[in-house]
Design a protein around this motif. Structure first.
Motif, mmCIF file in Angstrom:
data_model
loop_
_atom_site.group_PDB
_atom_site.id
_atom_site.type_symbol
_atom_site.label_atom_id
_atom_site.label_comp_id
_atom_site.label_asym_id
_atom_site.label_seq_id
_atom_site.Cartn_x
_atom_site.Cartn_y
_atom_site.Cartn_z
ATOM 1 N N SER A 10 2.350 4.025 14.313
ATOM 2 C CA SER A 10 3.165 4.978 13.930
ATOM 3 C C SER A 10 4.259 5.191 14.918
ATOM 4 C CB SER A 10 2.473 6.335 13.646
ATOM 5 O OG SER A 10 1.920 6.689 14.937
ATOM 6 N N SER A 11 3.985 4.979 16.372
ATOM 7 C CA SER A 11 5.007 5.112 17.330
ATOM 8 C C SER A 11 6.121 4.405 17.564
ATOM 9 C CB SER A 11 4.137 5.507 18.627
ATOM 10 O OG SER A 11 3.668 4.463 19.010
ATOM 11 N N ASP A 12 5.646 3.256 17.671
ATOM 12 C CA ASP A 12 6.813 2.119 18.010
ATOM 13 C C ASP A 12 6.657 0.925 17.103
ATOM 14 O OD1 ASP A 12 5.092 0.693 20.961
ATOM 15 O OD2 ASP A 12 4.518 0.879 18.735
ATOM 16 N N GLY A 13 5.945 1.042 15.933
ATOM 17 C CA GLY A 13 6.076 -0.117 15.258
ATOM 18 C C GLY A 13 4.963 -1.437 15.566
ATOM 19 N N SER A 14 4.632 -1.089 16.808
ATOM 20 C CA SER A 14 3.875 -2.698 17.469
ATOM 21 C C SER A 14 2.715 -2.747 16.284
ATOM 22 C CB SER A 14 3.213 -2.121 18.802
ATOM 23 O OG SER A 14 2.426 -1.149 18.847
ATOM 24 N N THR A 15 2.383 -4.110 16.413
ATOM 25 C CA THR A 15 1.480 -4.694 15.598
ATOM 26 C C THR A 15 0.290 -5.620 16.258
ATOM 27 O OG1 THR A 15 2.884 -6.675 15.266
ATOM 28 C CG2 THR A 15 3.328 -4.936 13.798
ATOM 29 N N VAL A 33 -7.544 -7.034 9.664
ATOM 30 C CA VAL A 33 -6.502 -8.210 9.705
ATOM 31 C C VAL A 33 -5.469 -7.986 10.204
ATOM 32 C CG1 VAL A 33 -7.923 -9.472 7.882
ATOM 33 C CG2 VAL A 33 -6.054 -7.816 7.287
ATOM 34 N N SER A 34 -5.004 -6.471 10.305
ATOM 35 C CA SER A 34 -3.761 -6.461 10.924
ATOM 36 C C SER A 34 -3.556 -4.795 11.052
ATOM 37 C CB SER A 34 -2.646 -6.824 10.117
ATOM 38 O OG SER A 34 -2.355 -6.175 9.000
ATOM 39 N N CYS A 35 -2.821 -4.342 12.018
ATOM 40 C CA CYS A 35 -2.393 -2.905 11.981
ATOM 41 C C CYS A 35 -1.119 -2.678 12.441
ATOM 42 C CB CYS A 35 -3.505 -2.249 12.844
ATOM 43 S SG CYS A 35 -3.595 -2.506 14.616
ATOM 44 N N CYS A 60 0.819 -1.205 0.135
ATOM 45 C CA CYS A 60 0.165 -0.035 -0.111
ATOM 46 C C CYS A 60 0.901 1.175 -0.117
ATOM 47 C CB CYS A 60 -0.926 -0.059 1.172
ATOM 48 S SG CYS A 60 -1.877 1.547 1.465
ATOM 49 N N ALA A 61 0.852 2.000 -0.895
ATOM 50 C CA ALA A 61 1.609 3.049 -1.280
ATOM 51 C C ALA A 61 0.781 4.280 -1.068
ATOM 52 C CB ALA A 61 2.330 3.218 -2.687
ATOM 53 N N ALA A 62 1.484 5.210 -0.109
ATOM 54 C CA ALA A 62 0.600 6.346 0.503
ATOM 55 C C ALA A 62 1.038 7.575 -0.218
ATOM 56 C CB ALA A 62 0.620 6.367 1.726
ATOM 57 N N SER A 63 0.575 8.685 -0.244
ATOM 58 C CA SER A 63 0.782 10.132 -0.776
ATOM 59 C C SER A 63 -0.047 10.764 -0.236
ATOM 60 C CB SER A 63 1.239 10.189 -2.312
ATOM 61 O OG SER A 63 -0.396 9.749 -2.922
ATOM 62 N N GLY A 64 0.129 12.370 -0.165
ATOM 63 C CA GLY A 64 -0.522 13.515 0.134
ATOM 64 C C GLY A 64 -0.816 13.503 1.586
ATOM 65 N N PHE A 65 0.040 12.917 2.477
ATOM 66 C CA PHE A 65 -0.039 12.875 3.954
ATOM 67 C C PHE A 65 1.109 12.620 4.581
ATOM 68 C CE2 PHE A 65 -1.001 8.769 5.507
ATOM 69 C CZ PHE A 65 -1.453 7.951 4.368
ATOM 70 N N THR A 66 1.458 12.915 5.878
ATOM 71 C CA THR A 66 2.640 12.606 6.719
ATOM 72 C C THR A 66 2.402 10.992 6.902
ATOM 73 O OG1 THR A 66 2.716 14.958 7.290
ATOM 74 C CG2 THR A 66 4.333 13.107 8.168
ATOM 75 N N PHE A 67 2.899 9.968 6.225
ATOM 76 C CA PHE A 67 2.767 8.718 6.346
ATOM 77 C C PHE A 67 3.007 8.255 7.596
ATOM 78 C CE2 PHE A 67 2.226 4.516 4.977
ATOM 79 C CZ PHE A 67 3.082 3.711 5.463
ATOM 80 N N GLY A 68 4.405 8.673 8.103
ATOM 81 C CA GLY A 68 4.978 8.293 9.419
ATOM 82 C C GLY A 68 4.149 8.813 10.740
ATOM 83 N N ASP A 69 3.278 9.598 10.642
ATOM 84 C CA ASP A 69 2.549 10.021 11.631
ATOM 85 C C ASP A 69 1.211 9.042 11.967
ATOM 86 O OD1 ASP A 69 2.941 13.803 11.215
ATOM 87 O OD2 ASP A 69 4.185 12.134 12.087
ATOM 88 N N TYR A 70 0.980 8.382 10.915
ATOM 89 C CA TYR A 70 -0.242 7.469 10.861
ATOM 90 C C TYR A 70 -0.064 6.129 11.327
ATOM 91 C CZ TYR A 70 -2.768 11.488 8.742
ATOM 92 O OH TYR A 70 -3.334 12.623 8.647
ATOM 93 N N ASN A 71 -1.031 5.580 12.154
ATOM 94 C CA ASN A 71 -1.420 4.092 12.299
ATOM 95 C C ASN A 71 -1.813 3.728 10.888
ATOM 96 O OD1 ASN A 71 -0.476 4.133 15.187
ATOM 97 N ND2 ASN A 71 -2.556 4.728 15.542
ATOM 98 N N ILE A 72 -1.354 2.433 10.401
ATOM 99 C CA ILE A 72 -2.062 1.824 9.549
ATOM 100 C C ILE A 72 -2.287 0.450 9.543
ATOM 101 C CG2 ILE A 72 -1.257 1.211 7.009
ATOM 102 C CD1 ILE A 72 -1.014 4.211 7.362
ATOM 103 N N GLY A 73 -3.767 0.231 8.918
ATOM 104 C CA GLY A 73 -4.265 -0.936 9.140
ATOM 105 C C GLY A 73 -4.610 -1.778 7.702
ATOM 106 N N TRP A 74 -4.631 -2.972 7.747
ATOM 107 C CA TRP A 74 -5.242 -3.620 6.471
ATOM 108 C C TRP A 74 -6.579 -4.265 7.094
ATOM 109 C CZ3 TRP A 74 -3.423 -3.782 1.761
ATOM 110 C CH2 TRP A 74 -2.295 -3.505 1.330
ATOM 111 N N PHE A 75 -7.610 -4.103 6.110
ATOM 112 C CA PHE A 75 -8.788 -4.641 6.419
ATOM 113 C C PHE A 75 -9.398 -5.421 5.099
ATOM 114 C CE2 PHE A 75 -10.810 -2.114 10.049
ATOM 115 C CZ PHE A 75 -9.410 -1.270 10.097
ATOM 116 N N ARG A 76 -10.099 -6.353 5.077
ATOM 117 C CA ARG A 76 -10.737 -7.128 4.211
ATOM 118 C C ARG A 76 -12.459 -7.184 4.235
ATOM 119 N NH1 ARG A 76 -8.410 -13.327 5.828
ATOM 120 N NH2 ARG A 76 -9.807 -13.358 7.592
#
Length: 116
Positions: A53-58, A48-50, A22-38
């Protein structure tokens, strides 16, 4: 413009693997928690996962724990989902999601189909 572009889906046999990106653009990616849904046909969207942004915990639900691995590469504004030991019940459209407090973005999905 904000974009979250998911890719890497396809058709795979049960027991196989896929790696979604998932390639992101248009916002400060590193500040965001990222998740995958289905979302499978006729079913609600589920997480299904997240990865934080802070410590890379999953986090993974039991349905995919031990089979899926999420990772992020902030230098490339990209998050990955490695999916191993795929099952037919993993068939769904997979979406990535970015969230920072009240602000969130959804990407267009990528289809994953697992044949038995």
């Amino acid at each position: 413009d904000v974009q979250l572009q998911a890719s890497g889906g396809g058709l795979v046999q049960a027991g196989g693997s896929l790696r979604l990106s998932c390639a992101a653009s248009g916002f400060t990616f590193g500040d965001y928690n990222i998740g995958w849904f289905r979302q499978a046909p006729g079913k609600e969207r589920e997480g299904v996962s997240c990865i934080s942004s802070s410590d890379g915990s999953t986090y993974y639900p039991d349905s995919v724990k031990g089979r899926f691995t999420i990772s992020r590469e902030n230098a490339k504004d990209t998050v990955y989902l490695q999916m191993n030991s795929l099952k037919p019940e993993d068939t769904a459209v997979y979406y990535c999601h970015a969230q920072d407090g009240p602000v969130d973005y959804w990407g267009k999905g990528t289809q994953v189909t697992v044949s038995s």
